[in-house]
Motif scaffolding. Sequence first.
Motif, PDB file in Angstrom:
ATOM      1  N   PRO A  40       0.833  -1.203   0.000  1.00 56.65           N
ATOM      2  CA  PRO A  40       0.000   0.000   0.000  1.00 56.65           C
ATOM      3  C   PRO A  40       0.871   1.257   0.000  1.00 56.65           C
ATOM      4  CG  PRO A  40      -0.879  -1.598   1.540  1.00 56.65           C
ATOM      5  CD  PRO A  40       0.442  -2.140   1.064  1.00 56.65           C
ATOM      6  N   GLY A  41       0.556   2.199  -0.891  1.00 55.50           N
ATOM      7  CA  GLY A  41       1.270   3.467  -0.953  1.00 55.50           C
ATOM      8  C   GLY A  41       2.630   3.411  -1.613  1.00 55.50           C
ATOM      9  N   ALA A  42       3.045   2.251  -2.118  1.00 57.20           N
ATOM     10  CA  ALA A  42       4.383   2.107  -2.709  1.00 57.20           C
ATOM     11  C   ALA A  42       4.459   2.759  -4.084  1.00 57.20           C
ATOM     12  CB  ALA A  42       4.765   0.639  -2.813  1.00 57.20           C
ATOM     13  N   ALA A  43       5.682   3.158  -4.443  1.00 53.80           N
ATOM     14  CA  ALA A  43       5.919   3.779  -5.751  1.00 53.80           C
ATOM     15  C   ALA A  43       7.374   3.593  -6.144  1.00 53.80           C
ATOM     16  CB  ALA A  43       5.590   5.268  -5.692  1.00 53.80           C
ATOM     17  N   THR A  44       7.617   3.658  -7.443  1.00 54.31           N
ATOM     18  CA  THR A  44       8.990   3.727  -7.928  1.00 54.31           C
ATOM     19  C   THR A  44       9.234   5.143  -8.417  1.00 54.31           C
ATOM     20  OG1 THR A  44       8.337   3.015 -10.142  1.00 54.31           O
ATOM     21  CG2 THR A  44       9.110   1.312  -8.640  1.00 54.31           C
ATOM     22  N   PRO A  45      10.458   5.626  -8.290  1.00 54.05           N
ATOM     23  CA  PRO A  45      10.755   6.946  -8.840  1.00 54.05           C
ATOM     24  C   PRO A  45      10.709   6.894 -10.365  1.00 54.05           C
ATOM     25  CG  PRO A  45      12.710   5.984  -7.810  1.00 54.05           C
ATOM     26  CD  PRO A  45      11.596   5.019  -7.626  1.00 54.05           C
ATOM     27  N   PRO A  46      10.626   8.040 -11.012  1.00 53.05           N
ATOM     28  CA  PRO A  46      10.673   8.045 -12.476  1.00 53.05           C
ATOM     29  C   PRO A  46      11.908   7.283 -12.961  1.00 53.05           C
ATOM     30  CG  PRO A  46      10.013  10.196 -11.669  1.00 53.05           C
ATOM     31  CD  PRO A  46      10.411   9.395 -10.467  1.00 53.05           C
ATOM     32  N   HIS A  47      11.723   6.501 -14.033  1.00 52.57           N
ATOM     33  CA  HIS A  47      12.779   5.609 -14.483  1.00 52.57           C
ATOM     34  C   HIS A  47      12.584   5.186 -15.929  1.00 52.57           C
ATOM     35  CE1 HIS A  47       9.496   2.953 -13.170  1.00 52.57           C
ATOM     36  NE2 HIS A  47       9.936   2.122 -14.100  1.00 52.57           N
ATOM     37  N   THR A  48      13.615   4.524 -16.449  1.00 54.01           N
ATOM     38  CA  THR A  48      13.553   3.842 -17.741  1.00 54.01           C
ATOM     39  C   THR A  48      14.057   2.409 -17.497  1.00 54.01           C
ATOM     40  OG1 THR A  48      15.791   4.515 -18.362  1.00 54.01           O
ATOM     41  CG2 THR A  48      13.980   5.977 -19.045  1.00 54.01           C
ATOM     42  N   HIS A  49      14.175   1.650 -18.585  1.00 51.39           N
ATOM     43  CA  HIS A  49      14.603   0.252 -18.453  1.00 51.39           C
ATOM     44  C   HIS A  49      15.759  -0.084 -19.395  1.00 51.39           C
ATOM     45  CE1 HIS A  49      11.523  -0.899 -15.593  1.00 51.39           C
ATOM     46  NE2 HIS A  49      10.652  -0.212 -16.314  1.00 51.39           N
ATOM     47  N   HIS A  50      16.773   0.771 -19.445  1.00 54.84           N
ATOM     48  CA  HIS A  50      18.011   0.501 -20.191  1.00 54.84           C
ATOM     49  C   HIS A  50      17.764   0.152 -21.658  1.00 54.84           C
ATOM     50  CE1 HIS A  50      20.468   0.520 -16.536  1.00 54.84           C
ATOM     51  NE2 HIS A  50      19.482  -0.140 -15.958  1.00 54.84           N
ATOM     52  N   GLY A  51      16.717   0.704 -22.271  1.00 51.97           N
ATOM     53  CA  GLY A  51      16.431   0.435 -23.674  1.00 51.97           C
ATOM     54  C   GLY A  51      15.596  -0.804 -23.934  1.00 51.97           C
ATOM     55  N   ALA A  52      15.075  -1.427 -22.879  1.00 54.65           N
ATOM     56  CA  ALA A  52      14.245  -2.631 -23.053  1.00 54.65           C
ATOM     57  C   ALA A  52      12.866  -2.274 -23.592  1.00 54.65           C
ATOM     58  CB  ALA A  52      14.086  -3.350 -21.712  1.00 54.65           C
ATOM     59  N   SER A  53      12.268  -3.221 -24.280  1.00 52.26           N
ATOM     60  CA  SER A  53      10.839  -3.184 -24.581  1.00 52.26           C
ATOM     61  C   SER A  53      10.155  -3.845 -23.397  1.00 52.26           C
ATOM     62  CB  SER A  53      10.517  -3.978 -25.847  1.00 52.26           C
ATOM     63  OG  SER A  53      11.065  -3.350 -26.977  1.00 52.26           O
ATOM     64  N   VAL A  54       9.077  -3.228 -22.891  1.00 54.32           N
ATOM     65  CA  VAL A  54       8.426  -3.729 -21.679  1.00 54.32           C
ATOM     66  C   VAL A  54       6.911  -3.800 -21.904  1.00 54.32           C
ATOM     67  CG1 VAL A  54       8.092  -3.387 -19.200  1.00 54.32           C
ATOM     68  CG2 VAL A  54      10.203  -2.561 -20.284  1.00 54.32           C
ATOM     69  N   ALA A  55       6.328  -4.949 -21.598  1.00 54.06           N
ATOM     70  CA  ALA A  55       4.874  -5.118 -21.615  1.00 54.06           C
ATOM     71  C   ALA A  55       4.453  -5.498 -20.198  1.00 54.06           C
ATOM     72  CB  ALA A  55       4.460  -6.199 -22.604  1.00 54.06           C
ATOM     73  N   VAL A  56       3.398  -4.854 -19.706  1.00 52.23           N
ATOM     74  CA  VAL A  56       2.972  -5.023 -18.314  1.00 52.23           C
ATOM     75  C   VAL A  56       1.494  -5.381 -18.252  1.00 52.23           C
ATOM     76  CG1 VAL A  56       2.699  -3.836 -16.095  1.00 52.23           C
ATOM     77  CG2 VAL A  56       4.703  -3.370 -17.507  1.00 52.23           C
ATOM     78  N   THR A  57       1.163  -6.297 -17.349  1.00 52.90           N
ATOM     79  CA  THR A  57      -0.226  -6.650 -17.047  1.00 52.90           C
ATOM     80  C   THR A  57      -0.431  -6.503 -15.541  1.00 52.90           C
ATOM     81  OG1 THR A  57      -0.287  -8.260 -18.836  1.00 52.90           O
ATOM     82  CG2 THR A  57      -1.953  -8.502 -17.128  1.00 52.90           C
ATOM     83  N   VAL A  58      -1.564  -5.929 -15.155  1.00 53.84           N
ATOM     84  CA  VAL A  58      -1.890  -5.778 -13.734  1.00 53.84           C
ATOM     85  C   VAL A  58      -2.514  -7.075 -13.239  1.00 53.84           C
ATOM     86  CG1 VAL A  58      -3.189  -4.450 -12.017  1.00 53.84           C
ATOM     87  CG2 VAL A  58      -2.228  -3.293 -14.028  1.00 53.84           C
TER      88      VAL A  58
END
Length: 148
Positions: A40-58
Amino acid sequence: MQEPTYDPNAPFPSLSIVYKYALRNTTDKSIVGLKVTFPPGAATPPHTHHGASVAVTVLSGSVFNKMNDEPMTVEKVGGSFYEAPGCRHRISANASETEEAAIFAVLVLETEKMDSLIEAQGPMGLVLIDEEYQAAVAERMKALAGGQ
């Protein structure tokens, strides 16, 4: 809805590698699946992924998501989004202060780069935090490590 700003005191999500494979139809890329669990309340700071392609599902809960200068969205269970190489993930946070959220992220990146990042820093090595937040995050990680 008001966009949240990153709070360096917010809890960090946990990352765990579910799988990692070299892609056989290309000579230099690998794929990794990560489960990211946001307390609860967690977050990541603004970021990138070293040039990776990323697909995300909740997988559970809901998350705030903002890419580059696009409008922020709230992604719920079953929702998905894509981060193109070089995309800046400006907001990545649990939308709830009381319930956990989890996502499954699939990254495709050069094998050599992926291996060296994971070897040096574990799965968190795949997250390149924006320079303006690196010192605060390093200080926080040091404090958390000292408390264990």
